[in-house]
Structures are given as C-alpha cells and as structure tokens.
Design an enzyme around this catalytic site. Structure first.
Site, PDB file in Angstrom:
ATOM      1  N   ARG A 105      39.319 -28.813  -1.832  1.00  0.00           N
ATOM      2  CA  ARG A 105      38.053 -27.836  -2.518  1.00  0.00           C
ATOM      3  C   ARG A 105      38.140 -26.412  -1.890  1.00  0.00           C
ATOM      4  O   ARG A 105      38.100 -26.563  -0.554  1.00  0.00           O
ATOM      5  CB  ARG A 105      37.023 -28.874  -2.059  1.00  0.00           C
ATOM      6  CG  ARG A 105      35.479 -27.805  -2.026  1.00  0.00           C
ATOM      7  CD  ARG A 105      34.367 -28.782  -1.784  1.00  0.00           C
ATOM      8  NE  ARG A 105      33.765 -29.325  -3.118  1.00  0.00           N
ATOM      9  CZ  ARG A 105      33.010 -29.961  -3.208  1.00  0.00           C
ATOM     10  NH1 ARG A 105      31.940 -30.038  -2.392  1.00  0.00           N
ATOM     11  NH2 ARG A 105      32.761 -30.893  -4.405  1.00  0.00           N
ATOM     12  N   HIS A 132      35.089 -27.550 -11.696  1.00  0.00           N
ATOM     13  CA  HIS A 132      35.143 -28.848 -11.004  1.00  0.00           C
ATOM     14  C   HIS A 132      35.510 -29.975 -12.006  1.00  0.00           C
ATOM     15  O   HIS A 132      34.761 -30.655 -12.544  1.00  0.00           O
ATOM     16  CB  HIS A 132      33.738 -28.809 -10.660  1.00  0.00           C
ATOM     17  CG  HIS A 132      33.270 -29.997  -9.507  1.00  0.00           C
ATOM     18  ND1 HIS A 132      34.465 -30.512  -8.910  1.00  0.00           N
ATOM     19  CD2 HIS A 132      32.071 -30.077  -9.051  1.00  0.00           C
ATOM     20  CE1 HIS A 132      33.697 -31.362  -8.145  1.00  0.00           C
ATOM     21  NE2 HIS A 132      32.402 -31.219  -8.053  1.00  0.00           N
ATOM     22  N   GLN A 135      34.247 -33.537 -11.337  1.00  0.00           N
ATOM     23  CA  GLN A 135      32.950 -33.865 -11.907  1.00  0.00           C
ATOM     24  C   GLN A 135      32.804 -33.919 -13.391  1.00  0.00           C
ATOM     25  O   GLN A 135      32.211 -34.668 -14.228  1.00  0.00           O
ATOM     26  CB  GLN A 135      32.085 -32.442 -11.312  1.00  0.00           C
ATOM     27  CG  GLN A 135      30.616 -32.572 -11.782  1.00  0.00           C
ATOM     28  CD  GLN A 135      29.907 -33.615 -10.984  1.00  0.00           C
ATOM     29  OE1 GLN A 135      30.020 -33.609  -9.655  1.00  0.00           O
ATOM     30  NE2 GLN A 135      29.385 -34.712 -11.489  1.00  0.00           N
ATOM     31  N   ASP A 227      22.333 -27.687 -12.781  1.00  0.00           N
ATOM     32  CA  ASP A 227      23.018 -27.635 -11.493  1.00  0.00           C
ATOM     33  C   ASP A 227      22.231 -26.490 -10.582  1.00  0.00           C
ATOM     34  O   ASP A 227      21.294 -25.784 -11.036  1.00  0.00           O
ATOM     35  CB  ASP A 227      24.535 -27.258 -11.564  1.00  0.00           C
ATOM     36  CG  ASP A 227      25.313 -27.183 -10.329  1.00  0.00           C
ATOM     37  OD1 ASP A 227      24.747 -27.610  -9.539  1.00  0.00           O
ATOM     38  OD2 ASP A 227      26.369 -26.685 -10.235  1.00  0.00           O
ATOM     39  N   CYS A 267      25.250 -32.452 -11.364  1.00  0.00           N
ATOM     40  CA  CYS A 267      26.229 -32.937 -10.375  1.00  0.00           C
ATOM     41  C   CYS A 267      26.030 -33.439  -9.096  1.00  0.00           C
ATOM     42  O   CYS A 267      26.477 -33.914  -8.588  1.00  0.00           O
ATOM     43  CB  CYS A 267      27.142 -31.734 -10.390  1.00  0.00           C
ATOM     44  SG  CYS A 267      26.698 -30.398  -9.743  1.00  0.00           S
ATOM     45  N   ARG A 295      31.730 -40.603 -10.117  1.00  0.00           N
ATOM     46  CA  ARG A 295      32.920 -39.802  -9.499  1.00  0.00           C
ATOM     47  C   ARG A 295      33.836 -40.849  -8.834  1.00  0.00           C
ATOM     48  O   ARG A 295      35.200 -40.341  -8.940  1.00  0.00           O
ATOM     49  CB  ARG A 295      32.256 -38.973  -8.379  1.00  0.00           C
ATOM     50  CG  ARG A 295      31.092 -37.772  -8.756  1.00  0.00           C
ATOM     51  CD  ARG A 295      32.100 -36.885  -9.516  1.00  0.00           C
ATOM     52  NE  ARG A 295      33.173 -36.317  -8.659  1.00  0.00           N
ATOM     53  CZ  ARG A 295      32.884 -35.492  -7.708  1.00  0.00           C
ATOM     54  NH1 ARG A 295      31.832 -34.634  -7.474  1.00  0.00           N
ATOM     55  NH2 ARG A 295      34.075 -34.959  -7.059  1.00  0.00           N
TER      56      ARG A 295
END
Ligand code: CP
Ligand code: NVA
Length: 311
Positions: A105, A132, A135, A227, A267, A295
């Site tokens: 990340r 992402h 996700q 988000d 998310c 996830r």
C-alpha cells in the site's frame, strides 16, 4: 515454470479473468463457510508493506494467508521506509529472496510499478493514490452475489473521483456495467481512466457517464457507492473538501431516488455524517459489511491464482 503474475490494476485483466477470479472467490468463500480452506498456499509467505494505515487490507490479507496455510509478515510504514531507508529496487530484490508474494500500500502508484519491475515474485497492489484493485474485486464480488449479475447493472458513484472510483471504472467497464459518477467540479476521475473505461464499457455492453448532480445520477441506480471526501495523503485539503462535498452526501433523501431495492456500498473507513449518514450506513439497503467481508474472499482468489498456471 509459472510466469510471474502481478495484480496491479483491473485494467490489466480480461473480463474472462475477472469472472474466473469471482468464481474462485465464491468457491473459496463456500469452502470456508463449510469448514476450512484447503492449504492452497502451504508454506508460502506474503510480505505486506504499508506506507499508510489500514484495517481491512492488513487483516484480510493476513487472515487469507492463515486460512490458506501460508504466512504473512506485516511491515509498518516505520519499518521499511520504502524509498527512504533504501531504494525500491533494492527492497524489492531483497524481499524476493525471502518471500513468495509482496503486497504493498503506497502513496505514489509509480512505487507499485517499481516494486513489480524489480521484484522476482508477484506484487499485489493494496492501494495507491491511483487505484485500489483489491477493493474493486471485492466490490464486483459483492454486486455479483447480491444481484446475480454484473452486466447491465447501474452503479452510481457519488463523491470524490479518487482511486476507488478508478478501480470501479476499470472493473465495471470490463464487466459491462453502467457506471455513473457524480463528482463536484475539480474532483473528477482522471480523464485517461474515463477514456479507457468508456472504450472498454462500449466493447462489453456497458457505459460510463460523468455528471455533476447526484440526484440525477442516482435515478434508477441498482447500487450507490461512496467513499471518503479526503483520501489518505490529502489531509491538508480536508477543510477545503469539507466545504465542497456536502451536496454529495449519501443520505436517505438521495437513496430514495434510486431503485427501491438499491444496494449501498462504501469501501470503508466511513466518515459518518460526511459522505454517508448513519441511517444509510446502518439501514436496510447497506451492503457495507458484506462488502468488507468480501475483501477476504476476493483476495484469497487473487493469491491462489498467482500460483496457478492459467495464462
Ligand atoms: N477499504 C480499505 O482498503 O480499508 P483499509 O484502508 O482499512 O485497508
Ligand atoms: N480513497 C480512500 C480509500 C481508503 C480505503 C483513500 O485512499 O484513503
């Protein structure tokens, strides 16, 4: 010899590959629900590099490795200091001598690309400023499970045109979805992402539409997605963003304009009272926690697939 696979962007996958991963995720999810996963990753080790905080990505990857018979090592922002304490090419080559997969990340997407370039083991993108994809896979899995299809589904994203939206655009376009994004002026998704997603969507029977008005955008939506208004790394802009985004809040009034059985996605982490209200996040339309759970299952599929000779 299996060629090295990386998992960097949903734009790199064909619709058939995305569907294969979704099907594998469902198999692994069912297997786990009925008892335990087979040790598909027996003896394999995952290094998890984090330049930013995480709950879902850190824990779901670690548990995925545990459930699949492997092992994960968490490397915090202070430990590795990627690109500061040592260069990315050096860190990538050293880690490749110890572990079987690297998940990272990062802030700059270029850092994920550099890791993938220099590592001799697969690299998985656990979020960059650009996208992402883990996700995105969990999101497609959630919609597929809830609605039984992806093709033709109308997903309206409301809020900041950020990394999460980019992955929804790439993934949704490949799967023939209708993706509508309502963003304020100055917070659009990147034009190159929109252009690529628009072309892919047209090819696979879907569409991409950018609007300003969230009310117009959610009309007829099967899914509404939002988000945070301020992503990690943008903290200095938080006050400015808090002034711009309130008309883009996903609240009861907004979701009433969509399909009566609309699903609500985020998310997470959520900033309740900003981009989403408690009433919606905890209400009957919310898919938030099924999405978060997915996830785990989507990433298991990605990890198992890295060692399968499918290409
Ligand atoms: N959605 C997501 O990636 O959550 P974390 O930042 O907690 O990993
Ligand atoms: N857009 C958010 C997603 C967090 C999972 C961020 O980058 O901070």
């Amino acid at each position: 010899m299996i060629p090295k696979k990386d998992f960097i962007s949903l734009a790199d996958l064909s619709p058939a590959r995305i569907q294969e991963l979704l099907d594998l995720a469902i198999v692994l999810k069912t297997e786990r629900a009925e008892g335990r996963n087979k040790p598909y990753l027996d003896g394999k080790t995952l290094a998890m590099i984090f330049q930013k905080p995480s709950l879902r990505t850190r824990v779901s990857f670690e548990m995925a490795m545990v459930h699949l018979g492997g092992h994960a090592i968490y490397l915090s922002p202070d430990e590795i200091k990627l690109g500061q304490r040592e260069s990315i090419p050096d860190a990538a080559r050293v880690l490749s001598r110890y572990v079987d997969v690297i998940m990272a990340r990062v802030f700059a997407h270029a850092d994920i690309l550099a890791l993938a370039q220099w590592a001799s083991v697969p690299v998985v993108n656990g979020l960059s400023d650009f996208n992402h994809p883990c996700q995105g896979m969990a999101d497609l899995l959630t919609i597929y499970e809830k609605l039984g299809r992806l093709k033709g589904v109308k997903l309206t994203y409301v809020g900041d045109g950020n990394n999460v939206l980019h992955s929804l655009l790439f993934g949704g376009a490949k799967m023939g979805m209708h993706i509508v994004a309502a963003t304020p002026v100055g917070y659009d998704p990147l034009p190159e992402v929109v252009q690529q997603a628009t072309q892919e969507a047209a090819r696979y029977g879907g569409s991409v539409q950018l609007l300003r008005d969230p009310k117009e955008a959610v009309r007829g939506a099967d899914v509404i997605y939002t988000d945070t208004w301020t992503s990690m790394g943008q903290e200095a802009e938080a006050a400015e963003r808090r002034a711009v985004f309130p008309p883009y809040q996903v609240n009861a009034e907004l979701i009433a304009l969509a399909q009566p059985n609309v699903g609500i996605m985020h998310c997470l982490p959520a900033h309740r009272g900003e981009e989403i209200t408690d009433q919606v996040a905890d209400g009957p339309h919310s898919w938030l926690f099924d999405e978060a759970e997915n996830r785990l299952h989507a990433q298991k599929a990605v990890l198992v697939d890295l060692f399968k000779d499918t290409d």
